[in-house]
Design a protein around this motif. Structure first.
Motif, PDB file in Angstrom:
ATOM      1  N   GLY A 108      -3.905 -16.291 -12.154  1.00  0.00           N
ATOM      2  CA  GLY A 108      -4.759 -17.157 -11.586  1.00  0.00           C
ATOM      3  C   GLY A 108      -4.727 -16.687 -10.589  1.00  0.00           C
ATOM      4  O   GLY A 108      -6.259 -16.293 -10.657  1.00  0.00           O
ATOM      5  N   ASP A 109      -4.956 -16.338  -9.490  1.00  0.00           N
ATOM      6  CA  ASP A 109      -5.057 -15.693  -8.152  1.00  0.00           C
ATOM      7  C   ASP A 109      -5.104 -14.153  -8.161  1.00  0.00           C
ATOM      8  O   ASP A 109      -5.758 -14.053  -7.368  1.00  0.00           O
ATOM      9  N   TYR A 110      -4.329 -13.262  -9.011  1.00  0.00           N
ATOM     10  CA  TYR A 110      -4.638 -12.206  -8.571  1.00  0.00           C
ATOM     11  C   TYR A 110      -3.844 -11.885 -10.103  1.00  0.00           C
ATOM     12  O   TYR A 110      -3.151 -12.924 -10.622  1.00  0.00           O
ATOM     13  N   VAL A 111      -3.977 -10.530 -10.142  1.00  0.00           N
ATOM     14  CA  VAL A 111      -3.324  -9.893 -11.673  1.00  0.00           C
ATOM     15  C   VAL A 111      -2.458  -8.827 -10.940  1.00  0.00           C
ATOM     16  O   VAL A 111      -3.328  -8.109  -9.967  1.00  0.00           O
ATOM     17  N   THR A 112      -1.469  -8.897 -11.480  1.00  0.00           N
ATOM     18  CA  THR A 112      -0.505  -7.905 -11.310  1.00  0.00           C
ATOM     19  C   THR A 112      -0.354  -7.021 -11.046  1.00  0.00           C
ATOM     20  O   THR A 112      -1.664  -6.495 -12.086  1.00  0.00           O
ATOM     21  N   ARG A 113      -0.187  -5.494 -10.145  1.00  0.00           N
ATOM     22  CA  ARG A 113       0.034  -4.321 -10.518  1.00  0.00           C
ATOM     23  C   ARG A 113       0.738  -3.690 -12.036  1.00  0.00           C
ATOM     24  O   ARG A 113       2.210  -4.739 -12.220  1.00  0.00           O
ATOM     25  N   PRO A 114       0.329  -2.962 -12.552  1.00  0.00           N
ATOM     26  CA  PRO A 114       0.946  -2.255 -13.875  1.00  0.00           C
ATOM     27  C   PRO A 114       2.617  -1.834 -13.725  1.00  0.00           C
ATOM     28  O   PRO A 114       3.214  -1.552 -12.115  1.00  0.00           O
ATOM     29  N   CYS A 115       3.626  -2.556 -14.732  1.00  0.00           N
ATOM     30  CA  CYS A 115       4.953  -2.170 -13.237  1.00  0.00           C
ATOM     31  C   CYS A 115       5.591  -1.638 -14.402  1.00  0.00           C
ATOM     32  O   CYS A 115       5.140  -1.496 -15.739  1.00  0.00           O
ATOM     33  N   HIS A 116       7.004  -1.535 -14.415  1.00  0.00           N
ATOM     34  CA  HIS A 116       8.489  -0.819 -15.297  1.00  0.00           C
ATOM     35  C   HIS A 116       8.973  -2.200 -16.043  1.00  0.00           C
ATOM     36  O   HIS A 116       9.196  -3.301 -14.689  1.00  0.00           O
ATOM     37  N   ALA A 117       9.149  -2.473 -16.855  1.00  0.00           N
ATOM     38  CA  ALA A 117       9.748  -3.597 -17.606  1.00  0.00           C
ATOM     39  C   ALA A 117      11.068  -3.371 -18.615  1.00  0.00           C
ATOM     40  O   ALA A 117      10.034  -2.866 -19.409  1.00  0.00           O
ATOM     41  N   ALA A 118      11.646  -3.496 -18.470  1.00  0.00           N
ATOM     42  CA  ALA A 118      12.916  -3.339 -19.300  1.00  0.00           C
ATOM     43  C   ALA A 118      14.352  -4.195 -19.939  1.00  0.00           C
ATOM     44  O   ALA A 118      14.389  -4.932 -18.772  1.00  0.00           O
ATOM     45  N   ARG A 163       0.818  -1.599  -0.239  1.00  0.00           N
ATOM     46  CA  ARG A 163       0.072  -0.041   0.041  1.00  0.00           C
ATOM     47  C   ARG A 163       0.829   1.360  -0.004  1.00  0.00           C
ATOM     48  O   ARG A 163      -0.055   2.031  -0.309  1.00  0.00           O
ATOM     49  N   HIS A 164       2.367   1.412   0.680  1.00  0.00           N
ATOM     50  CA  HIS A 164       3.483   2.008   0.554  1.00  0.00           C
ATOM     51  C   HIS A 164       4.038   2.459  -1.427  1.00  0.00           C
ATOM     52  O   HIS A 164       4.438   3.554  -1.101  1.00  0.00           O
ATOM     53  N   LYS A 165       3.555   1.658  -1.519  1.00  0.00           N
ATOM     54  CA  LYS A 165       3.721   1.605  -3.425  1.00  0.00           C
ATOM     55  C   LYS A 165       5.231   2.231  -3.043  1.00  0.00           C
ATOM     56  O   LYS A 165       5.957   2.681  -4.215  1.00  0.00           O
ATOM     57  N   LEU A 166       6.370   1.698  -2.522  1.00  0.00           N
ATOM     58  CA  LEU A 166       8.030   1.640  -2.445  1.00  0.00           C
ATOM     59  C   LEU A 166       7.903   0.378  -3.863  1.00  0.00           C
ATOM     60  O   LEU A 166       7.669  -0.458  -3.387  1.00  0.00           O
ATOM     61  N   VAL A 167       9.264   1.442  -4.292  1.00  0.00           N
ATOM     62  CA  VAL A 167       9.745   0.369  -5.886  1.00  0.00           C
ATOM     63  C   VAL A 167      10.411  -0.782  -5.602  1.00  0.00           C
ATOM     64  O   VAL A 167      11.180  -0.202  -4.588  1.00  0.00           O
ATOM     65  N   LEU A 223       8.273  -7.896 -22.672  1.00  0.00           N
ATOM     66  CA  LEU A 223       7.945  -6.690 -21.917  1.00  0.00           C
ATOM     67  C   LEU A 223       6.696  -5.717 -21.840  1.00  0.00           C
ATOM     68  O   LEU A 223       6.485  -5.995 -20.757  1.00  0.00           O
ATOM     69  N   ALA A 224       6.157  -5.450 -22.776  1.00  0.00           N
ATOM     70  CA  ALA A 224       4.740  -5.009 -22.429  1.00  0.00           C
ATOM     71  C   ALA A 224       3.665  -5.992 -21.551  1.00  0.00           C
ATOM     72  O   ALA A 224       2.795  -5.432 -20.836  1.00  0.00           O
ATOM     73  N   ARG A 225       3.590  -6.849 -22.024  1.00  0.00           N
ATOM     74  CA  ARG A 225       2.527  -7.991 -21.067  1.00  0.00           C
ATOM     75  C   ARG A 225       3.123  -7.926 -19.867  1.00  0.00           C
ATOM     76  O   ARG A 225       2.040  -7.549 -18.787  1.00  0.00           O
ATOM     77  N   LEU A 226       4.395  -7.885 -19.607  1.00  0.00           N
ATOM     78  CA  LEU A 226       4.806  -7.630 -18.170  1.00  0.00           C
ATOM     79  C   LEU A 226       4.295  -6.710 -17.206  1.00  0.00           C
ATOM     80  O   LEU A 226       4.349  -5.997 -16.064  1.00  0.00           O
ATOM     81  N   ALA A 227       4.552  -5.734 -18.049  1.00  0.00           N
ATOM     82  CA  ALA A 227       4.190  -3.994 -18.102  1.00  0.00           C
ATOM     83  C   ALA A 227       3.311  -3.654 -17.347  1.00  0.00           C
ATOM     84  O   ALA A 227       2.756  -2.904 -16.587  1.00  0.00           O
ATOM     85  N   SER A 228       2.174  -4.271 -17.696  1.00  0.00           N
ATOM     86  CA  SER A 228       0.921  -4.087 -18.321  1.00  0.00           C
ATOM     87  C   SER A 228       0.064  -4.215 -16.962  1.00  0.00           C
ATOM     88  O   SER A 228      -0.974  -4.234 -16.529  1.00  0.00           O
ATOM     89  N   GLY A 229       0.096  -5.778 -16.521  1.00  0.00           N
ATOM     90  CA  GLY A 229       0.256  -6.431 -15.614  1.00  0.00           C
ATOM     91  C   GLY A 229      -0.191  -7.824 -15.833  1.00  0.00           C
ATOM     92  O   GLY A 229      -0.570  -8.024 -16.993  1.00  0.00           O
ATOM     93  N   ILE A 267       8.885  -2.928  -9.436  1.00  0.00           N
ATOM     94  CA  ILE A 267       7.008  -3.519  -8.863  1.00  0.00           C
ATOM     95  C   ILE A 267       7.203  -2.375  -7.597  1.00  0.00           C
ATOM     96  O   ILE A 267       8.335  -2.730  -6.873  1.00  0.00           O
ATOM     97  N   THR A 268       5.782  -2.236  -6.697  1.00  0.00           N
ATOM     98  CA  THR A 268       5.191  -2.134  -5.792  1.00  0.00           C
ATOM     99  C   THR A 268       4.911  -2.868  -4.784  1.00  0.00           C
ATOM    100  O   THR A 268       4.567  -1.990  -3.450  1.00  0.00           O
ATOM    101  N   GLU A 269       4.910  -3.886  -5.841  1.00  0.00           N
ATOM    102  CA  GLU A 269       4.131  -5.425  -4.429  1.00  0.00           C
ATOM    103  C   GLU A 269       4.840  -5.884  -4.395  1.00  0.00           C
ATOM    104  O   GLU A 269       6.267  -5.511  -4.436  1.00  0.00           O
ATOM    105  N   GLY A 270       4.788  -7.652  -3.870  1.00  0.00           N
ATOM    106  CA  GLY A 270       6.015  -8.540  -3.441  1.00  0.00           C
ATOM    107  C   GLY A 270       5.490  -9.001  -2.807  1.00  0.00           C
ATOM    108  O   GLY A 270       5.867  -9.927  -1.669  1.00  0.00           O
ATOM    109  N   LYS A 271       4.707  -9.943  -3.626  1.00  0.00           N
ATOM    110  CA  LYS A 271       3.514 -11.296  -3.391  1.00  0.00           C
ATOM    111  C   LYS A 271       4.740 -12.352  -3.616  1.00  0.00           C
ATOM    112  O   LYS A 271       6.412 -11.915  -4.188  1.00  0.00           O
ATOM    113  N   ASN A 272       4.260 -14.086  -3.407  1.00  0.00           N
ATOM    114  CA  ASN A 272       5.688 -14.579  -3.151  1.00  0.00           C
ATOM    115  C   ASN A 272       6.379 -15.127  -4.310  1.00  0.00           C
ATOM    116  O   ASN A 272       4.495 -15.626  -5.071  1.00  0.00           O
ATOM    117  N   ARG A 273       6.630 -14.928  -4.570  1.00  0.00           N
ATOM    118  CA  ARG A 273       7.975 -15.171  -5.908  1.00  0.00           C
ATOM    119  C   ARG A 273       6.973 -14.545  -6.981  1.00  0.00           C
ATOM    120  O   ARG A 273       6.393 -15.104  -8.386  1.00  0.00           O
TER     121      ARG A 273
END
Length: 192
Positions: free
Chosen positions: A94-104, A64-68, A84-90, A137-143
């Protein structure tokens, strides 16, 4: 208040209690009363912050603090801009959709120049290329990073967290297993 930056070696578990077959944080950090702010699985390496301040630990670790958090992933295969665009867009995991992120892409020469060798090294297969990518990323879920790259068809072979907020493991000059105490109130993108 203490804030310690550790370059967590491959194979080390993110706990201080001794383990029968693996190194633990207690093998590398001797300061009592500090705990990891977030985790890295045993197969991942790189920057880990430890603190004795619960509020700071929450600001570092909680999504929730969105620290990168910035990762370099060596993936099997040669992803293209579409991957890369797929990674960046989220990515739907299956159990959740990741937040958008920077991918390069990370230049191979940059990765070779800045990264330390890993023991044991990753397997090398002459017929299958590998590519380094950076995910912020600003999340950090398991693996999460491993699951993201696998979901777009490029499994992660090696994963290194190279940054948290404005802190960078290369700028800190930490070799695997090395740590340094940081000033507790520096302006690192809201860490302290």
């Amino acid at each position: 208040m203490s804030l310690i930056a550790l370059n967590k070696p491959f194979g080390t578990i993110c706990q201080f209690s001794a383990h029968e077959t693996r190194a633990s944080l207690g093998d590398w950090v001797k300061k009592p009363g500090v705990y990891p702010a977030g985790r890295l699985d045993a197969d991942s390496e790189g920057l880990l912050l430890l603190t004795d301040d619960g509020a700071l630990q929450t600001r570092i670790a909680e999504p929730r603090h969105k620290l990168v958090k910035r990762y370099w992933a060596q993936v099997e295969g040669a992803p293209d801009e579409t991957a890369l665009a797929r990674l960046a867009s989220g990515v739907d995991l299956g159990d959740y959709v990741t937040r958008p992120c920077h991918a390069a892409f990370v230049e191979l020469t940059k990765a070779d120049a800045q990264l330390w060798s890993r023991t044991p090294p990753i397997r090398h297969r002459a017929a299958i290329p590998t590519t380094w990518i950076e995910l912020s990323i600003t999340e950090g879920k398991n693996r999460q990073v491993r699951r993201m790259t696998a979901a777009v068809g490029y499994p992660t072979l090696r994963l290194v967290r190279v940054g948290i907020g404005a802190l960078d493991v290369f700028a800190l000059g930490l070799a695997p297993g090395e740590s340094t105490e940081l000033p507790p109130r520096a302006p690192w993108n809201g860490i302290a």
